[in-house]
Design a protein around this motif. Sequence first.
Motif, PDB file in Angstrom:
ATOM      1  N   THR A  46      50.581-103.633 -50.444  1.00  0.00           N
ATOM      2  CA  THR A  46      51.644-102.735 -49.852  1.00  0.00           C
ATOM      3  C   THR A  46      52.700-104.041 -49.534  1.00  0.00           C
ATOM      4  O   THR A  46      52.452-104.915 -48.871  1.00  0.00           O
ATOM      5  CB  THR A  46      51.151-102.130 -48.907  1.00  0.00           C
ATOM      6  OG1 THR A  46      49.955-101.168 -49.127  1.00  0.00           O
ATOM      7  CG2 THR A  46      52.328-101.187 -48.155  1.00  0.00           C
ATOM      8  N   ILE A  47      53.999-103.624 -50.000  1.00  0.00           N
ATOM      9  CA  ILE A  47      54.963-104.672 -49.577  1.00  0.00           C
ATOM     10  C   ILE A  47      56.183-103.622 -49.085  1.00  0.00           C
ATOM     11  O   ILE A  47      56.785-102.849 -49.751  1.00  0.00           O
ATOM     12  CB  ILE A  47      55.481-105.195 -51.036  1.00  0.00           C
ATOM     13  CG1 ILE A  47      54.389-106.177 -51.704  1.00  0.00           C
ATOM     14  CG2 ILE A  47      56.931-106.045 -50.540  1.00  0.00           C
ATOM     15  CD1 ILE A  47      54.682-106.506 -52.825  1.00  0.00           C
ATOM     16  N   VAL A  48      56.581-104.142 -48.039  1.00  0.00           N
ATOM     17  CA  VAL A  48      57.836-103.345 -47.483  1.00  0.00           C
ATOM     18  C   VAL A  48      59.029-104.712 -47.431  1.00  0.00           C
ATOM     19  O   VAL A  48      58.837-105.686 -46.513  1.00  0.00           O
ATOM     20  CB  VAL A  48      57.905-102.830 -46.079  1.00  0.00           C
ATOM     21  CG1 VAL A  48      59.206-102.290 -45.370  1.00  0.00           C
ATOM     22  CG2 VAL A  48      56.907-101.541 -46.149  1.00  0.00           C
ATOM     23  N   TRP A  49      60.157-104.405 -47.981  1.00  0.00           N
ATOM     24  CA  TRP A  49      61.221-105.471 -47.968  1.00  0.00           C
ATOM     25  C   TRP A  49      62.503-104.972 -47.419  1.00  0.00           C
ATOM     26  O   TRP A  49      62.988-103.844 -48.012  1.00  0.00           O
ATOM     27  CB  TRP A  49      61.331-106.000 -49.285  1.00  0.00           C
ATOM     28  CG  TRP A  49      62.453-107.061 -49.620  1.00  0.00           C
ATOM     29  CD1 TRP A  49      62.993-107.958 -48.345  1.00  0.00           C
ATOM     30  CD2 TRP A  49      63.181-107.521 -50.700  1.00  0.00           C
ATOM     31  NE1 TRP A  49      63.784-108.522 -48.995  1.00  0.00           N
ATOM     32  CE2 TRP A  49      64.068-108.320 -50.390  1.00  0.00           C
ATOM     33  CE3 TRP A  49      63.069-106.925 -52.155  1.00  0.00           C
ATOM     34  CZ2 TRP A  49      64.781-109.090 -51.542  1.00  0.00           C
ATOM     35  CZ3 TRP A  49      63.729-107.592 -52.937  1.00  0.00           C
ATOM     36  CH2 TRP A  49      64.707-108.765 -52.686  1.00  0.00           C
ATOM     37  N   ASN A  50      63.213-105.375 -46.642  1.00  0.00           N
ATOM     38  CA  ASN A  50      64.341-105.273 -45.960  1.00  0.00           C
ATOM     39  C   ASN A  50      65.247-106.672 -45.635  1.00  0.00           C
ATOM     40  O   ASN A  50      64.946-107.287 -44.857  1.00  0.00           O
ATOM     41  CB  ASN A  50      64.263-104.386 -44.567  1.00  0.00           C
ATOM     42  CG  ASN A  50      65.592-103.681 -44.156  1.00  0.00           C
ATOM     43  OD1 ASN A  50      66.505-104.673 -43.820  1.00  0.00           O
ATOM     44  ND2 ASN A  50      65.862-102.504 -44.223  1.00  0.00           N
ATOM     45  N   GLY A  51      66.286-106.576 -46.307  1.00  0.00           N
ATOM     46  CA  GLY A  51      67.006-108.112 -46.113  1.00  0.00           C
ATOM     47  C   GLY A  51      67.058-108.951 -46.972  1.00  0.00           C
ATOM     48  O   GLY A  51      65.940-109.398 -47.617  1.00  0.00           O
TER      49      GLY A  51
ATOM     50  N   GLY B 123      71.001-102.331 -47.612  1.00  0.00           N
ATOM     51  CA  GLY B 123      71.987-102.444 -48.885  1.00  0.00           C
ATOM     52  C   GLY B 123      71.740-103.464 -49.645  1.00  0.00           C
ATOM     53  O   GLY B 123      71.811-103.466 -50.981  1.00  0.00           O
ATOM     54  N   ASP B 124      71.470-104.793 -49.250  1.00  0.00           N
ATOM     55  CA  ASP B 124      71.367-106.102 -49.845  1.00  0.00           C
ATOM     56  C   ASP B 124      70.216-105.826 -50.720  1.00  0.00           C
ATOM     57  O   ASP B 124      70.299-106.473 -51.935  1.00  0.00           O
ATOM     58  CB  ASP B 124      71.827-107.213 -48.958  1.00  0.00           C
ATOM     59  CG  ASP B 124      72.967-107.314 -48.253  1.00  0.00           C
ATOM     60  OD1 ASP B 124      74.022-107.194 -49.099  1.00  0.00           O
ATOM     61  OD2 ASP B 124      73.173-107.740 -47.253  1.00  0.00           O
ATOM     62  N   SER B 125      69.151-105.660 -50.072  1.00  0.00           N
ATOM     63  CA  SER B 125      67.792-105.723 -50.912  1.00  0.00           C
ATOM     64  C   SER B 125      67.842-104.623 -51.986  1.00  0.00           C
ATOM     65  O   SER B 125      67.681-105.189 -53.063  1.00  0.00           O
ATOM     66  CB  SER B 125      66.684-105.172 -49.896  1.00  0.00           C
ATOM     67  OG  SER B 125      66.556-106.017 -48.693  1.00  0.00           O
TER      68      SER B 125
ATOM     69  N   LYS C 278      69.831-116.669 -55.692  1.00  0.00           N
ATOM     70  CA  LYS C 278      68.684-116.794 -56.477  1.00  0.00           C
ATOM     71  C   LYS C 278      67.199-116.476 -55.748  1.00  0.00           C
ATOM     72  O   LYS C 278      66.470-115.838 -56.255  1.00  0.00           O
ATOM     73  CB  LYS C 278      68.406-118.365 -57.308  1.00  0.00           C
ATOM     74  CG  LYS C 278      67.419-118.579 -58.116  1.00  0.00           C
ATOM     75  CD  LYS C 278      67.159-119.997 -58.784  1.00  0.00           C
ATOM     76  CE  LYS C 278      66.312-119.991 -59.561  1.00  0.00           C
ATOM     77  NZ  LYS C 278      65.914-121.383 -60.029  1.00  0.00           N
ATOM     78  N   GLY C 279      67.235-117.004 -54.675  1.00  0.00           N
ATOM     79  CA  GLY C 279      65.987-116.837 -53.993  1.00  0.00           C
ATOM     80  C   GLY C 279      65.687-115.215 -53.693  1.00  0.00           C
ATOM     81  O   GLY C 279      64.611-114.664 -53.872  1.00  0.00           O
ATOM     82  N   THR C 280      66.812-114.280 -53.533  1.00  0.00           N
ATOM     83  CA  THR C 280      66.659-113.148 -53.112  1.00  0.00           C
ATOM     84  C   THR C 280      66.164-112.307 -54.749  1.00  0.00           C
ATOM     85  O   THR C 280      65.576-111.334 -54.650  1.00  0.00           O
ATOM     86  CB  THR C 280      68.070-112.208 -52.806  1.00  0.00           C
ATOM     87  OG1 THR C 280      68.254-113.052 -51.622  1.00  0.00           O
ATOM     88  CG2 THR C 280      67.804-111.088 -52.496  1.00  0.00           C
ATOM     89  N   VAL C 281      66.846-112.665 -55.610  1.00  0.00           N
ATOM     90  CA  VAL C 281      66.480-112.045 -56.878  1.00  0.00           C
ATOM     91  C   VAL C 281      65.297-112.271 -57.527  1.00  0.00           C
ATOM     92  O   VAL C 281      64.549-111.582 -58.101  1.00  0.00           O
ATOM     93  CB  VAL C 281      67.723-112.641 -58.090  1.00  0.00           C
ATOM     94  CG1 VAL C 281      67.297-112.339 -59.523  1.00  0.00           C
ATOM     95  CG2 VAL C 281      69.132-112.060 -57.623  1.00  0.00           C
ATOM     96  N   GLU C 282      64.840-113.872 -57.097  1.00  0.00           N
ATOM     97  CA  GLU C 282      63.396-114.064 -57.384  1.00  0.00           C
ATOM     98  C   GLU C 282      62.466-113.261 -56.803  1.00  0.00           C
ATOM     99  O   GLU C 282      61.366-112.809 -57.405  1.00  0.00           O
ATOM    100  CB  GLU C 282      63.297-115.524 -57.096  1.00  0.00           C
ATOM    101  CG  GLU C 282      63.878-116.666 -58.219  1.00  0.00           C
ATOM    102  CD  GLU C 282      63.474-116.609 -59.794  1.00  0.00           C
ATOM    103  OE1 GLU C 282      62.258-116.354 -59.842  1.00  0.00           O
ATOM    104  OE2 GLU C 282      64.351-116.376 -60.643  1.00  0.00           O
ATOM    105  N   ILE C 283      62.645-113.083 -55.699  1.00  0.00           N
ATOM    106  CA  ILE C 283      61.719-112.163 -54.789  1.00  0.00           C
ATOM    107  C   ILE C 283      61.669-110.733 -55.312  1.00  0.00           C
ATOM    108  O   ILE C 283      60.749-110.250 -55.105  1.00  0.00           O
ATOM    109  CB  ILE C 283      62.285-112.284 -53.155  1.00  0.00           C
ATOM    110  CG1 ILE C 283      61.700-113.355 -52.398  1.00  0.00           C
ATOM    111  CG2 ILE C 283      61.660-111.036 -52.422  1.00  0.00           C
ATOM    112  CD1 ILE C 283      60.372-113.781 -52.499  1.00  0.00           C
TER     113      ILE C 283
END
Length: 257
Positions: free
Chosen positions: A173-178, A214-216, A190-195
């Motif tokens: 289970t993954i919750v991602w914000n930011g 919004g950014d995620s 790059k870091g954000t796109v790779e994640i």
Amino acid sequence: TAHRAHCSNVGVTKFVKESAAGYLVEKEIKFLGDALNAPVKPFLAILGGAKVSDKINVIENLLGKVDAIIIGGAMAYTFLKAQGYKTGKSLVEEDKLDLAKSLLKKAEDKGVKFLLPIDHVIATAVDFEKKEVPAGATVKNTDGLDIEDGFMGVDAGPKSIAKFSEIVKSAKTIVWNGPLGIFEVPEFSKGTVEIAKLVAEATDKGAISVVGGGDSVSAVKKAGVDKRISHVSTGGGASLEFLEGKDLPGIAALPTK
């Protein structure tokens, strides 16, 4: 708007016999609710963005539920400075250093893996208005955790992404914000796109993923993987408050949950 008591989502329920959420709200509650209340383990939270102060309540609420938490973006530098590392001219909330230490201690006490970047992309200057690297600015990678004077952290480095990837791949289970860096500047995205790609890969293998903020959301779209995420939340502030464990007035006003 479910986190606000408006006449359109709370007041109206007092004047009609039957009121219900629509399908999108239902989907938000299902995915966010299941993640918080009945997550398939291991449960990973990825939190980014500029300020610890914006995510304090989310971190505190999730520490009692997650197996691991990844902190990226500018708020990682507040945690790193709290541990004694050099942060150069990175954005640091000086008044939140003690809080950062207490959150790290809470994570340790609860046995939660608390992952911070172990290297960084750093720059001498960023043009936030034009969303670009200004002429004459120096951009480079650090070898380790320290950021030298005159430089600011702008993205997670390659070693950090490699470290984070192991945790993301093993999560169910993954919750991602930011975002994990100054995502608006292409060189620092790059870091954000790779994640985003890693979260999509984990989802392809059966993990449940919820991406909000919004950014995620922009990141998963930019990476071309938004259709491979279980749920892309459009809740904004409401989904953030939901992750904080707060009761949302627009949901509480409905006769059945």
